[in-house]
Design an enzyme around this catalytic site. Structure first.
Site, PDB file in Angstrom:
ATOM      1  N   GLU A 245       0.890  -1.177   0.000  1.00 50.34           N
ATOM      2  CA  GLU A 245       0.000   0.000   0.000  1.00 50.34           C
ATOM      3  C   GLU A 245       0.918   1.214   0.000  1.00 50.34           C
ATOM      4  OE1 GLU A 245      -3.263  -0.012  -0.094  1.00 50.34           O
ATOM      5  OE2 GLU A 245      -3.872  -1.995   0.607  1.00 50.34           O
ATOM      6  N   CYS A 279      -2.434   9.276   2.799  1.00 46.89           N
ATOM      7  CA  CYS A 279      -2.015   8.748   1.491  1.00 46.89           C
ATOM      8  C   CYS A 279      -2.983   9.165   0.396  1.00 46.89           C
ATOM      9  CB  CYS A 279      -1.897   7.238   1.542  1.00 46.89           C
ATOM     10  SG  CYS A 279      -3.367   6.463   2.210  1.00 46.89           S
ATOM     11  N   GLU A 378       4.710  12.741  -4.734  1.00 44.53           N
ATOM     12  CA  GLU A 378       3.898  12.859  -3.524  1.00 44.53           C
ATOM     13  C   GLU A 378       4.503  13.929  -2.613  1.00 44.53           C
ATOM     14  OE1 GLU A 378       3.948   9.620  -0.583  1.00 44.53           O
ATOM     15  OE2 GLU A 378       1.775   9.654  -0.722  1.00 44.53           O
TER      16      GLU A 378
HETATM   17  P1  NAD Z   1       8.199   4.906   4.931  1.00 47.66           P
HETATM   18  O1  NAD Z   1       8.185   4.129   3.678  1.00 47.66           O
HETATM   19  O2  NAD Z   1       9.345   5.787   5.205  1.00 47.66           O
HETATM   20  O3  NAD Z   1       8.084   3.936   6.200  1.00 47.66           O
HETATM   21  C1  NAD Z   1       7.028   3.013   6.346  1.00 47.66           C
HETATM   22  C2  NAD Z   1       7.474   1.906   7.289  1.00 47.66           C
HETATM   23  O4  NAD Z   1       8.506   1.151   6.644  1.00 47.66           O
HETATM   24  C3  NAD Z   1       8.058   2.395   8.604  1.00 47.66           C
HETATM   25  O5  NAD Z   1       7.665   1.543   9.644  1.00 47.66           O
HETATM   26  C4  NAD Z   1       9.549   2.280   8.360  1.00 47.66           C
HETATM   27  O6  NAD Z   1      10.310   2.163   9.530  1.00 47.66           O
HETATM   28  C5  NAD Z   1       9.608   1.006   7.535  1.00 47.66           C
HETATM   29  N1  NAD Z   1      10.837   0.820   6.761  1.00 47.66           N
HETATM   30  C6  NAD Z   1      11.758   1.741   6.412  1.00 47.66           C
HETATM   31  N2  NAD Z   1      12.768   1.156   5.725  1.00 47.66           N
HETATM   32  C7  NAD Z   1      12.471  -0.155   5.629  1.00 47.66           C
HETATM   33  C8  NAD Z   1      13.104  -1.270   5.035  1.00 47.66           C
HETATM   34  N3  NAD Z   1      14.259  -1.161   4.382  1.00 47.66           N
HETATM   35  N4  NAD Z   1      12.501  -2.479   5.124  1.00 47.66           N
HETATM   36  C9  NAD Z   1      11.323  -2.617   5.766  1.00 47.66           C
HETATM   37  N5  NAD Z   1      10.677  -1.588   6.360  1.00 47.66           N
HETATM   38  C10 NAD Z   1      11.238  -0.373   6.286  1.00 47.66           C
HETATM   39  O7  NAD Z   1       6.821   5.742   4.955  1.00 47.66           O
HETATM   40  P2  NAD Z   1       6.358   6.846   5.985  1.00 47.66           P
HETATM   41  O8  NAD Z   1       7.115   8.092   5.752  1.00 47.66           O
HETATM   42  O9  NAD Z   1       6.302   6.294   7.361  1.00 47.66           O
HETATM   43  O10 NAD Z   1       4.842   7.034   5.523  1.00 47.66           O
HETATM   44  C11 NAD Z   1       4.452   7.858   4.487  1.00 47.66           C
HETATM   45  C12 NAD Z   1       4.192   7.089   3.225  1.00 47.66           C
HETATM   46  O11 NAD Z   1       3.212   6.088   3.446  1.00 47.66           O
HETATM   47  C13 NAD Z   1       3.629   7.944   2.117  1.00 47.66           C
HETATM   48  O12 NAD Z   1       4.269   7.637   0.921  1.00 47.66           O
HETATM   49  C14 NAD Z   1       2.169   7.552   2.064  1.00 47.66           C
HETATM   50  O13 NAD Z   1       1.531   7.754   0.828  1.00 47.66           O
HETATM   51  C15 NAD Z   1       2.247   6.111   2.395  1.00 47.66           C
HETATM   52  N6  NAD Z   1       0.953   5.625   2.847  1.00 47.66           N
HETATM   53  C16 NAD Z   1       0.240   4.813   2.019  1.00 47.66           C
HETATM   54  C17 NAD Z   1      -1.021   4.370   2.391  1.00 47.66           C
HETATM   55  C18 NAD Z   1      -1.830   3.458   1.524  1.00 47.66           C
HETATM   56  O14 NAD Z   1      -2.769   2.837   2.020  1.00 47.66           O
HETATM   57  N7  NAD Z   1      -1.527   3.329   0.253  1.00 47.66           N
HETATM   58  C19 NAD Z   1      -1.543   4.773   3.635  1.00 47.66           C
HETATM   59  C20 NAD Z   1      -0.781   5.609   4.432  1.00 47.66           C
HETATM   60  C21 NAD Z   1       0.470   6.024   4.043  1.00 47.66           C
END
Ligand code: NAD
Length: 485
Positions: A245, A279, A378
């Site tokens: 997602e 998101c 984004e």
């Molecule tokens: P992010 O990708 O930085 O982090 C998301 C999660 O992934 C965190 O828990 C982070 O610690 C973890 N992570 C980081 N590096 C990783 C790795 N190498 N392996 C596994 N996990 C890892 O995102 P964010 O800044 O926390 O959130 C914002 C983003 O989330 C935006 O792009 C937003 O659009 C997206 N989002 C999408 C939805 C959806 O349903 N499509 C909903 C909410 C947010």
């Protein structure tokens, strides 16, 4: 320090590393949590693997009762959880009340759905045979969650995963681990040890272990497209079930028949909810050429009335951004747009109303082009870039001119335009007149680079179920289609 929760025990990181959690409204240190190591991730996987051996045979009815019990416990701790969520994430307290209601509702929804469905019977090829499709749990599901809706996005994975009989390892965001840890303590404490684990830690320390380990067959990830791509490539080595997602760049179209004032209020809500850190935030606005001036004026007037402040204060409409890096990205997109000819009509800077806190003013921009970052990448902040369109074909083409396809909004009462919009716009959710309203039974997820999964609804439960076809012949005689031919 708040320890993490592995195998029913509260533990520190194996190497003693910690992560500092800040209050985004004050920039003060709020608490610390363990920065889990690869060794801790292995322990969580082993605990969840062993717990699965028993948990998978717990009946759907019992699992449903446990989820229902979790919903009741959260109701009992409602105010405390809302406050904690507000202090670590930043958004307005009423939005955290809504998030907490969603967590309760999702637990109840999947408690109900889980006892209803385990597969189907299909017609056999011969009268002596019986064929059915069984749905089984996969095993250990890693649930990796972002910062913007720490509990809601966690429970959209965890409730169906548990309901289907999987065990889970929750990996919360570094910015917002506290509310998830608190839920492990007060809401999930009646689940057997190892069924629900909360592993805190930087993504680059625990992420790869979760994604690559052979005992974790499902990775349910919500987050940025960049991390999603990394997970997809690492997970592909073991052909894992990957629910991704990812990011969005949602359009909002004002149709020619729309009322300007109410459209402006709808857009402001869709763009500024959670300071634009949704998101499905509206990040691109398309208005008919002849309505451009009136709509922009109404939007600017309304946006100026939105009250910025700490989320914990009841008078706040919009809180701070969750971390400095997110605010810097917004500033970068605005600066690039301005450098290329866009005009900022209101906002466009950090708020000077507060001495501390990562506040950014709601920002309306015009004279933007589709080549600008603010229309392509984004932004994930409180920006409202407006473009005008000449006819509805062009509006739809602009909506679809994006790598993303998460959600799309329109304001119209013209049924023909609404039908064209929901049929032709490439997005996982279409909102007509009521932006950003979700439904437990309505699947949520993205097209194109916004992801490959659906959460909520029956689809959300199916995501955590493996499919097995059973072919059973009650006639054990020798078949005429066996050898010799
Ligand atoms: P992010 O990708 O930085 O982090 C998301 C999660 O992934 C965190 O828990 C982070 O610690 C973890 N992570 C980081 N590096 C990783 C790795 N190498 N392996 C596994 N996990 C890892 O995102 P964010 O800044 O926390 O959130 C914002 C983003 O989330 C935006 O792009 C937003 O659009 C997206 N989002 C999408 C939805 C959806 O349903 N499509 C909903 C909410 C947010």
């Amino acid at each position: 320090m708040k320890p993490m929760y592995i195998n029913g025990e509260w533990v520190k990181s194996s190497d003693g590393e910690t992560i500092t959690v800040f209050n985004p409204a004050t920039e003060e240190v709020f608490d610390t949590v363990p920065n889990g190591s690869a060794e801790d991730a292995m322990k969580a996987i082993e605990a969840a693997r062993i717990a699965f051996q028993e948990w998978r045979w717990v009946t759907a009815l019992e699992r449903a009762e446990m989820l229902q019990q979790a919903a009741g416990k959260l109701r009992d701790h409602y105010d405390e959880v809302v406050e904690l969520l507000t202090l670590e994430q930043g958004k307005a307290i009423s939005e955290n009340e809504e998030e907490t209601e969603w967590v309760i509702g999702t637990l109840e929804y999947y408690a109900g759905l889980a006892r209803n469905y385990r597969g189907r019977v299909v017609p056999p090829a011969d009268r002596s045979q019986f064929n059915f499709v069984m749905k089984e749990p996969y095993g250990v599901a890693a649930c990796i969650v972002p910062f913007n809706y720490p509990l809601l996005l966690m429970i959209w994975k965890v409730a169906p995963a548990l309901a289907a009989g999987n065990t889970v390892i929750i990996k919360p965001s570094d910015h917002t681990p506290l509310s998830t840890l608190r839920l492990a303590e007060i809401v999930f404490d009646h689940f057997p040890a190892g069924v629900v684990n909360v592993l805190t830690g930087h993504g680059d320390r625990v992420g790869d272990v979760l994604v690559e380990h052979p005992d974790v067959p499902v990775i349910a990830f919500t987050g940025s497209t960049a991390i999603g791509q990394r997970i997809a490539s690492l997970g592909a080595k073991r052909v894992k079930r990957l629910h991704l997602e990812l990011g969005g760049k949602d359009p909002f179209v004002i149709a020619p028949d729309a009322d300007v004032e109410s459209a402006a209020e709808a857009v402001a809500y869709a763009a500024l909810l959670n300071a634009g850190q949704v998101c499905t935030s509206t990040e691109r606005i398309y208005v008919p050429q002849e309505m451009g001036g009136a709509f922009t004026g109404a939007l600017v007037d309304f946006v100026r009335s939105v009250r910025l402040g700490p989320g914990i204060e009841r008078t706040t409409d919009m809180g701070p951004m969750a971390a400095p890096a997110y605010r810097e990205k917004v500033a970068d997109h605005v600066a690039e747009a301005k450098a290329n000819g866009a005009r900022v009509l209101t906002g466009g800077k950090n708020s000077d109303k507060f001495e501390r806190g990562w506040f950014y003013e709601p920002t309306v921009l015009v004279d933007v082009k589709h080549s600008m970052k603010i229309m392509r990448e984004e932004t994930f902040g409180p920006t409202m870039p407006i473009m005008t369109y000449r006819n509805f074909d062009e509006a739809i083409a602009l909506c679809n001119d994006s790598d993303y396809g998460l959600g799309a909004c329109i304001r119209t009462n013209d049924a023909r335009l609404a039908k064209r919009f929901f049929e032709e716009v490439q997005a996982g959710t279409i909102w007509i007149n009521d932006p950003l309203t979700d439904n437990y039974a309505g699947p949520f997820g993205g097209m194109k680079m916004s992801g490959n999964a659906r959460e909520l609804g029956e689809e959300g439960l199916e995501s955590f179920m493996e499919t097995k076809h059973v072919h059973w012949d009650f006639d054990d005689g020798i078949k005429d289609y066996w050898y010799p031919y």
